[in-house]
Design a protein around this motif. Structure first.
Motif, PDB file in Angstrom:
ATOM      1  N   GLU A 113      81.504  61.199 132.398  1.00 49.39           N
ATOM      2  CA  GLU A 113      80.792  61.349 132.841  1.00 49.39           C
ATOM      3  C   GLU A 113      80.584  59.810 132.697  1.00 49.39           C
ATOM      4  OE1 GLU A 113      80.335  60.763 136.788  1.00 49.39           O
ATOM      5  OE2 GLU A 113      82.493  60.940 135.991  1.00 49.39           O
ATOM      6  N   ILE A 114      79.309  60.102 131.082  1.00 46.58           N
ATOM      7  CA  ILE A 114      78.962  59.170 130.067  1.00 46.58           C
ATOM      8  C   ILE A 114      79.498  58.217 129.440  1.00 46.58           C
ATOM      9  CG2 ILE A 114      77.666  59.146 128.156  1.00 46.58           C
ATOM     10  CD1 ILE A 114      76.482  61.365 128.674  1.00 46.58           C
ATOM     11  N   VAL A 115      80.379  58.810 128.742  1.00 50.19           N
ATOM     12  CA  VAL A 115      81.772  58.053 128.402  1.00 50.19           C
ATOM     13  C   VAL A 115      82.161  57.011 129.538  1.00 50.19           C
ATOM     14  CG1 VAL A 115      83.813  57.640 127.193  1.00 50.19           C
ATOM     15  CG2 VAL A 115      81.925  59.222 126.372  1.00 50.19           C
ATOM     16  N   ARG A 116      82.597  57.667 130.648  1.00 45.62           N
ATOM     17  CA  ARG A 116      83.486  56.814 131.242  1.00 45.62           C
ATOM     18  C   ARG A 116      81.945  55.821 132.361  1.00 45.62           C
ATOM     19  NH1 ARG A 116      86.098  59.655 137.066  1.00 45.62           N
ATOM     20  NH2 ARG A 116      82.982  60.469 137.311  1.00 45.62           N
ATOM     21  N   ALA A 117      81.366  55.430 131.942  1.00 47.75           N
ATOM     22  CA  ALA A 117      79.789  54.585 132.364  1.00 47.75           C
ATOM     23  C   ALA A 117      80.005  53.711 131.142  1.00 47.75           C
ATOM     24  CB  ALA A 117      78.853  55.403 132.475  1.00 47.75           C
ATOM     25  N   GLY A 118      80.334  54.255 129.842  1.00 48.07           N
ATOM     26  CA  GLY A 118      80.611  53.287 128.919  1.00 48.07           C
ATOM     27  C   GLY A 118      81.681  52.176 129.018  1.00 48.07           C
ATOM     28  N   LEU A 119      82.993  52.592 129.781  1.00 52.69           N
ATOM     29  CA  LEU A 119      84.411  51.761 129.412  1.00 52.69           C
ATOM     30  C   LEU A 119      84.512  51.087 130.786  1.00 52.69           C
ATOM     31  CD1 LEU A 119      86.614  54.516 128.941  1.00 52.69           C
ATOM     32  CD2 LEU A 119      86.060  53.547 127.690  1.00 52.69           C
ATOM     33  N   ASP A 120      83.567  51.347 131.815  1.00 53.87           N
ATOM     34  CA  ASP A 120      83.290  50.852 133.332  1.00 53.87           C
ATOM     35  C   ASP A 120      82.988  48.923 132.034  1.00 53.87           C
ATOM     36  OD1 ASP A 120      84.947  52.434 134.540  1.00 53.87           O
ATOM     37  OD2 ASP A 120      83.147  53.104 135.754  1.00 53.87           O
ATOM     38  N   ALA A 121      81.118  49.939 131.205  1.00 55.33           N
ATOM     39  CA  ALA A 121      80.798  48.346 131.320  1.00 55.33           C
ATOM     40  C   ALA A 121      81.716  47.254 130.087  1.00 55.33           C
ATOM     41  CB  ALA A 121      79.981  48.877 130.165  1.00 55.33           C
ATOM     42  N   ILE A 122      82.336  47.320 130.515  1.00 55.26           N
ATOM     43  CA  ILE A 122      84.242  47.093 128.690  1.00 55.26           C
ATOM     44  C   ILE A 122      83.851  45.204 129.916  1.00 55.26           C
ATOM     45  CG2 ILE A 122      85.958  46.335 127.204  1.00 55.26           C
ATOM     46  CD1 ILE A 122      83.255  48.203 126.222  1.00 55.26           C
ATOM     47  N   PRO A 123      83.957  44.718 129.122  1.00 53.53           N
ATOM     48  CA  PRO A 123      83.857  42.722 130.411  1.00 53.53           C
ATOM     49  C   PRO A 123      85.509  43.567 130.165  1.00 53.53           C
ATOM     50  CG  PRO A 123      82.469  42.669 128.770  1.00 53.53           C
ATOM     51  CD  PRO A 123      83.353  44.008 128.241  1.00 53.53           C
ATOM     52  N   LYS A 124      86.441  42.925 131.585  1.00 49.55           N
ATOM     53  CA  LYS A 124      88.163  42.652 130.862  1.00 49.55           C
ATOM     54  C   LYS A 124      88.578  41.647 130.165  1.00 49.55           C
ATOM     55  CE  LYS A 124      88.235  44.699 136.007  1.00 49.55           C
ATOM     56  NZ  LYS A 124      88.355  44.210 137.592  1.00 49.55           N
ATOM     57  N   ALA A 125      87.874  40.854 130.541  1.00 50.00           N
ATOM     58  CA  ALA A 125      88.508  39.524 129.626  1.00 50.00           C
ATOM     59  C   ALA A 125      88.401  39.630 127.632  1.00 50.00           C
ATOM     60  CB  ALA A 125      87.295  38.552 129.155  1.00 50.00           C
ATOM     61  N   GLN A 126      87.949  40.791 127.413  1.00 48.41           N
ATOM     62  CA  GLN A 126      87.826  41.778 125.929  1.00 48.41           C
ATOM     63  C   GLN A 126      88.931  42.221 125.657  1.00 48.41           C
ATOM     64  OE1 GLN A 126      84.256  43.632 124.802  1.00 48.41           O
ATOM     65  NE2 GLN A 126      85.175  45.113 123.710  1.00 48.41           N
ATOM     66  N   VAL A 127      89.375  42.911 127.137  1.00 50.43           N
ATOM     67  CA  VAL A 127      90.598  43.468 127.302  1.00 50.43           C
ATOM     68  C   VAL A 127      91.799  42.788 127.155  1.00 50.43           C
ATOM     69  CG1 VAL A 127      92.704  45.489 128.395  1.00 50.43           C
ATOM     70  CG2 VAL A 127      89.902  45.913 128.191  1.00 50.43           C
ATOM     71  N   GLU A 128      92.036  41.816 127.711  1.00 47.37           N
ATOM     72  CA  GLU A 128      92.954  40.986 127.810  1.00 47.37           C
ATOM     73  C   GLU A 128      93.438  40.041 126.789  1.00 47.37           C
ATOM     74  OE1 GLU A 128      91.709  38.583 130.966  1.00 47.37           O
ATOM     75  OE2 GLU A 128      92.121  40.394 133.220  1.00 47.37           O
ATOM     76  N   ALA A 129      92.350  39.765 126.330  1.00 51.94           N
ATOM     77  CA  ALA A 129      91.977  39.210 124.845  1.00 51.94           C
ATOM     78  C   ALA A 129      93.252  39.450 124.024  1.00 51.94           C
ATOM     79  CB  ALA A 129      90.446  38.732 124.536  1.00 51.94           C
ATOM     80  N   ALA A 130      92.917  41.684 123.976  1.00 53.21           N
ATOM     81  CA  ALA A 130      93.508  42.217 122.920  1.00 53.21           C
ATOM     82  C   ALA A 130      94.881  42.702 123.733  1.00 53.21           C
ATOM     83  CB  ALA A 130      92.931  43.579 122.808  1.00 53.21           C
ATOM     84  N   GLU A 131      95.152  42.563 124.819  1.00 52.81           N
ATOM     85  CA  GLU A 131      96.570  42.608 125.481  1.00 52.81           C
ATOM     86  C   GLU A 131      97.589  41.891 124.816  1.00 52.81           C
ATOM     87  OE1 GLU A 131      96.031  45.459 129.507  1.00 52.81           O
ATOM     88  OE2 GLU A 131      96.008  43.308 129.351  1.00 52.81           O
ATOM     89  N   SER A 132      96.747  39.949 124.467  1.00 49.69           N
ATOM     90  CA  SER A 132      97.443  39.192 124.606  1.00 49.69           C
ATOM     91  C   SER A 132      97.759  38.690 122.978  1.00 49.69           C
ATOM     92  CB  SER A 132      96.501  37.702 124.736  1.00 49.69           C
ATOM     93  OG  SER A 132      95.795  37.996 123.909  1.00 49.69           O
ATOM     94  N   LEU A 133      96.809  40.171 122.297  1.00 50.86           N
ATOM     95  CA  LEU A 133      97.068  40.209 120.806  1.00 50.86           C
ATOM     96  C   LEU A 133      98.614  41.253 120.256  1.00 50.86           C
ATOM     97  CD1 LEU A 133      93.842  40.040 119.077  1.00 50.86           C
ATOM     98  CD2 LEU A 133      95.162  38.330 118.963  1.00 50.86           C
ATOM     99  N   ALA A 134      98.921  41.931 121.519  1.00 48.75           N
ATOM    100  CA  ALA A 134     100.137  42.636 121.729  1.00 48.75           C
ATOM    101  C   ALA A 134      99.883  43.962 120.792  1.00 48.75           C
ATOM    102  CB  ALA A 134     101.745  41.783 120.726  1.00 48.75           C
ATOM    103  N   LEU A 135      99.177  44.730 121.371  1.00 49.87           N
ATOM    104  CA  LEU A 135      98.129  45.765 120.740  1.00 49.87           C
ATOM    105  C   LEU A 135      98.948  46.754 121.887  1.00 49.87           C
ATOM    106  CD1 LEU A 135      94.263  45.094 119.719  1.00 49.87           C
ATOM    107  CD2 LEU A 135      96.321  45.067 118.775  1.00 49.87           C
ATOM    108  N   THR A 136      98.363  48.109 120.849  1.00 55.36           N
ATOM    109  CA  THR A 136      99.036  49.512 121.900  1.00 55.36           C
ATOM    110  C   THR A 136      97.881  49.949 122.806  1.00 55.36           C
ATOM    111  OG1 THR A 136      98.247  50.739 120.225  1.00 55.36           O
ATOM    112  CG2 THR A 136     101.391  49.648 119.645  1.00 55.36           C
ATOM    113  N   PRO A 137      98.789  50.300 124.149  1.00 56.37           N
ATOM    114  CA  PRO A 137      97.866  50.859 125.320  1.00 56.37           C
ATOM    115  C   PRO A 137      96.662  51.860 124.046  1.00 56.37           C
ATOM    116  CG  PRO A 137      99.434  51.120 125.723  1.00 56.37           C
ATOM    117  CD  PRO A 137      99.741  50.516 124.523  1.00 56.37           C
ATOM    118  N   PHE A 138      96.750  52.921 123.080  1.00 53.65           N
ATOM    119  CA  PHE A 138      96.028  53.415 122.657  1.00 53.65           C
ATOM    120  C   PHE A 138      95.863  52.417 121.568  1.00 53.65           C
ATOM    121  CE2 PHE A 138      94.841  55.991 118.491  1.00 53.65           C
ATOM    122  CZ  PHE A 138      94.640  57.205 119.406  1.00 53.65           C
TER     123      PHE A 138
END
Length: 235
Positions: A113-138
């Motif tokens: 529950e604690i880690v899930r709350a931290g993951l929910d606080a990560i901005p979606k734009a930050q994840v989208e930027a990582a995906e644009s760099l062709a990083l793997t899901p892991f």
């Protein structure tokens, strides 16, 4: 009649206190590592896993967080050997192993529950930027999501780790010779109940302080950019 403190009889059994202290530390270290890893895995499953894995992780968290640890401990201590017999396996794990498993399972649900709350606080734009760099899901999960999420929730994790260490006293009911069990044996031999548990209480207090200090050093080493005032305020 004035009460006279007599700590001499208690300190004569320093061997029991030290052995119980070491067992408490061992249980806490194992449960903290295993519970943290289990919590991270379940937190990812609830966010990025399949429908089945999400359901399993959510069910596990809800069951553990809504039942007392003592009941969970008895289920592990008596349930696992019985389940082994159903499969024809005559396995009788030691109380130490059973206690470690129960503590890890219990801690893992709260860490989820604690880690899930931290993951929910990560901005979606930050994840989208990582995906644009062709990083793997892991790679995205490990470096872009998990690392900053842990930085946000580490104070809450610290408190949970301390609570888990203090809660390890419950495992004395299945004959694990940790600090509380050692105290029970000492007071039964010396009849100095108040002095015995006063000493043990002081040891638990010191353990909690030392654990918080160690985890604070970990934060300082991993996230040196985090202001000290912020660390204290979050804790």
């Amino acid at each position: 009649m004035d009460y006279v403190f007599q700590f001499g009889a208690v300190f004569q059994r320093t061997d029991l206190i030290v052995s119980g202290l070491l067992m408490t530390i061992k249980l806490s270290v194992i449960a903290t590592i295993a519970g943290f890893l289990l919590g991270v895995i379940c937190a990812r499953a609830t966010r990025e896993g399949s429908l089945v894995s999400r359901w399993l992780a959510t069910t596990y968290v809800e069951i553990i967080r809504n039942t007392p640890f003592l009941a969970q401990l008895y289920m592990v201590a008596f349930g696992l050997p019985q389940m082994a017999l159903w499969f024809g396996l005559h396995i009788r794990p030691s109380p130490y192993i059973l206690a470690s498993v129960a503590l890890s399972i219990n801690l893992g649900a709260y860490v989820t529950e604690i880690v899930r709350a931290g993951l929910d606080a990560i901005p979606k734009a930050q994840v989208e930027a990582a995906e644009s760099l062709a990083l793997t899901p892991f790679q995205i999960f490990l470096h872009v999501k998990l690392a900053p999420a842990l930085a946000k929730v580490f104070p809450a994790l610290t408190s949970q780790f301390v609570l888990q260490m203090l809660g390890s006293s419950v495992v004395s009911v299945i004959a694990v010779q940790e600090l509380t069990a050692a105290a029970g044996r000492i007071q039964s031999e010396t009849f100095r109940t108040f002095e015995t548990y006063l000493v043990v209480t002081a040891i638990y207090f010191v353990l909690a302080f030392v654990l918080r200090s160690i985890l604070s050093l970990v934060v300082r080493a991993i996230w040196p950019w985090m202001p000290r005032g912020a660390r204290r305020s979050r804790a």
